[in-house]
Design an enzyme around this catalytic site. Structure first.
Site, short mmCIF file in Angstrom:
data_model
loop_
_atom_site.label_atom_id
_atom_site.label_comp_id
_atom_site.label_asym_id
_atom_site.label_seq_id
_atom_site.Cartn_x
_atom_site.Cartn_y
_atom_site.Cartn_z
N MET A 106 5.02 7.09 -11.07
CA MET A 106 6.41 6.79 -11.43
C MET A 106 6.61 5.28 -11.51
O MET A 106 7.73 4.78 -11.40
CB MET A 106 7.38 7.40 -10.42
CG MET A 106 7.37 8.92 -10.43
SD MET A 106 8.88 9.68 -9.76
CE MET A 106 8.87 9.05 -8.09
N HIS A 110 1.19 -0.01 -6.91
CA HIS A 110 0.65 -0.76 -5.78
C HIS A 110 -0.84 -0.47 -5.68
O HIS A 110 -1.41 0.23 -6.54
CB HIS A 110 1.38 -0.41 -4.48
CG HIS A 110 1.46 1.07 -4.20
ND1 HIS A 110 0.37 1.84 -3.86
CD2 HIS A 110 2.52 1.93 -4.23
CE1 HIS A 110 0.72 3.09 -3.68
NE2 HIS A 110 2.04 3.18 -3.91
N GLY A 112 -2.55 1.45 -3.94
CA GLY A 112 -2.92 2.86 -3.91
C GLY A 112 -3.07 3.44 -5.30
O GLY A 112 -4.02 4.20 -5.58
N HIS A 113 -2.16 3.10 -6.20
CA HIS A 113 -2.28 3.54 -7.60
C HIS A 113 -3.55 2.97 -8.24
O HIS A 113 -4.26 3.66 -8.98
CB HIS A 113 -1.07 3.09 -8.42
CG HIS A 113 0.22 3.71 -7.98
ND1 HIS A 113 1.24 2.97 -7.45
CD2 HIS A 113 0.65 5.00 -8.01
CE1 HIS A 113 2.26 3.77 -7.16
NE2 HIS A 113 1.94 5.00 -7.50
N ASP A 245 0.07 12.36 -0.21
CA ASP A 245 0.92 13.47 -0.66
C ASP A 245 0.09 14.75 -0.71
O ASP A 245 -0.04 15.38 -1.76
CB ASP A 245 1.50 13.15 -2.04
CG ASP A 245 2.24 11.83 -2.05
OD1 ASP A 245 3.27 11.72 -1.38
OD2 ASP A 245 1.76 10.88 -2.71
N MET A 279 0.37 3.31 1.80
CA MET A 279 1.09 2.58 0.76
C MET A 279 1.96 3.53 -0.05
O MET A 279 1.55 4.61 -0.44
CB MET A 279 0.11 1.86 -0.15
CG MET A 279 -0.58 0.69 0.49
SD MET A 279 -1.55 -0.27 -0.70
CE MET A 279 -2.23 -1.53 0.37
N ARG A 282 8.09 3.17 -2.14
CA ARG A 282 9.34 3.05 -1.39
C ARG A 282 9.24 2.13 -0.17
O ARG A 282 10.25 1.88 0.49
CB ARG A 282 9.81 4.44 -0.95
CG ARG A 282 10.35 5.31 -2.09
CD ARG A 282 10.95 6.60 -1.54
NE ARG A 282 11.67 7.35 -2.56
CZ ARG A 282 11.14 8.34 -3.28
NH1 ARG A 282 9.87 8.66 -3.10
NH2 ARG A 282 11.86 8.98 -4.18
#
Length: 413
Positions: A106, A110, A112-113, A245, A279, A282
């Site tokens: 989305m 960061h 993590g992406h 997640d 990470m 938000r």
């Protein structure tokens, strides 16, 4: 994180998470180099937004430049609403014998992406990154309107990463970014997050009703729906999600199996800050004082994991260790000068890997389990700055995999 020396000893039968054999993992690590520590694979088997008539689909769209794929100023193509052009490009990739790994996001990217993208580039010649703030996975009172939208910064990060993903190093590259508008993803009706809202949705029950789903009733309906759309539009060979997640990953794996979607689901180890905080886009909402307390959730899960590692398999003992950690750390906040920081626990879960059913008695060490949790960082009760006076609750989630083992001689019963 599974130690390399243990990988050959670990098996999971009829479970969601399959531990890879050493050879592919060693190959992956040799490709990822310094980033291998954040990119361990757990590959799966193949397997109220207003509903008024005033439908303004671009109200929540990220601020993106209007350039066509062929005139992109970046080292990859950008597709917004022209799905036919994207599919034509995807067909060319397939015709040339190349593969696509999709990283759904989305935005507000960061590290993590970026770890997910590196993982995708290690297995595919082409990486597609989707950027879409999906309205249907936000509840009626959640932060859709204020969710971070950082297009220029995202493009800079992707461009910088792409310069490092070179074929001589055995890696694929980012080939395309898909950043559609709401009207493209929801072409007939305004997207609704109401429980009884109208629309075309994908629901995966009962899995979507547990844990996160119990607190956010339409969240997983929105996730499953938008992922089905993305998988249909892009048709990736593989798709990459983060372990943080974990319920989402289990749900997506179930979805691709139940709907015979020819996409492999990959789950990559959570990327963390130095103090253990997972990470998340938000995290920027936390502010200085709440940020110092936020790693407490990870600490609680680690306390439960320690019980398992030391051979105590009882759910009660693991849950008790996590709660004891939280309450002990809560008592220390005043001494740390953080007495104004408060948090509220939503859940701590010890669940099986297939269905995320709560384990009632003991974890079977031959099958392992998932420890997950969620808590809400509340606005500080003694705000001292404008930022703190504007604070809203921030929900944090995290998870840890209790690794299955073959030898159980050291475990207590």
């Amino acid at each position: 994180m599974v130690a390399p020396s243990l990988l050959a000893k670990l098996t999971v039968k009829s479970a969601v998470l399959l531990i890879p054999s050493p050879s592919p993992l060693q190959t992956l690590r040799s490709r990822l180099g310094a980033h291998a520590r954040t990119c361990q694979f757990f590959p799966f088997q193949r397997v109220s937004i207003s509903t008024s008539t005033s439908y303004r689909p671009d109200k929540h769209r990220a601020a993106t430049p209007s350039n066509s794929p062929d005139t992109s100023p970046y080292p990859f193509r950008i597709f917004h609403d022209d799905i036919s052009s994207l599919r034509k490009y995807r067909g060319e990739i397939n015709h040339n014998g190349r593969t696509v790994g999709l990283v759904p996001t989305m935005g507000a990217l960061h590290e993590g992406h970026l770890a997910l993208i590196r993982a995708a580039a290690a297995e595919n010649s082409d990486v597609f990154v989707s950027i879409f703030v999906n309205p249907t996975q936000f509840g009626p009172t959640e932060d859709l309107a204020t969710y971070p939208r950082t297009w220029d910064d995202d493009m800079e990060k992707l461009s910088a990463l792409n310069n490092k993903l070179t074929f001589p190093n055995g890696l694929g590259r980012i080939s395309a970014v898909f950043a559609p508008g709401v009207r493209t993803m929801y072409p007939t009706l305004p997207p609704s997050s109401d429980v009884d809202g109208a629309g075309s949705f994908v629901t995966i029950t009962p899995l979507a009703n547990r844990l996160e789903g119990a607190s956010r009733p339409t969240f997983f309906r929105g996730v499953a729906t938008v992922c089905t759309k993305l998988f249909n539009i892009i048709q990736p060979e593989r798709v990459y999600f983060g372990q943080k997640d974990v319920q989402q990953s289990v749900l997506i794996n179930r979805m691709v199996q139940d709907f015979h979607i020819p996409t492999e689901v990959r789950v990559v180890a959570t990327t963390r800050e130095e103090d253990g905080l997972a990470m998340s886009s938000r995290d920027v909402y936390l502010g200085q004082r709440r940020r110092q307390v936020a790693p407490i959730l990870h600490g609680a899960l680690r306390a439960a994991e320690t019980e398992y590692d030391e051979g105590r398999l009882s759910r009660t003992e693991m849950f008790g260790a996590a709660i004891h950690f939280l309450e002990t750390e809560r008592l220390k906040l005043a001494d740390r000068g953080l007495g104004g920081v408060e948090f509220e626990l939503d859940y701590i879960s010890v669940a099986d890997m297939e269905e995320m059913n709560e384990i009632k008695d003991e974890v079977d060490p031959r099958r392992g389990a998932i420890i997950s949790g969620a808590l809400k960082m509340l606005p500080v009760k003694d705000p001292q700055t404008e930022e703190e006076r504007a604070q809203k609750p921030v929900r944090l989630i995290d998870s840890i995999i209790l690794t299955p083992v073959i030898s159980v001689n050291n475990f207590q019963h």
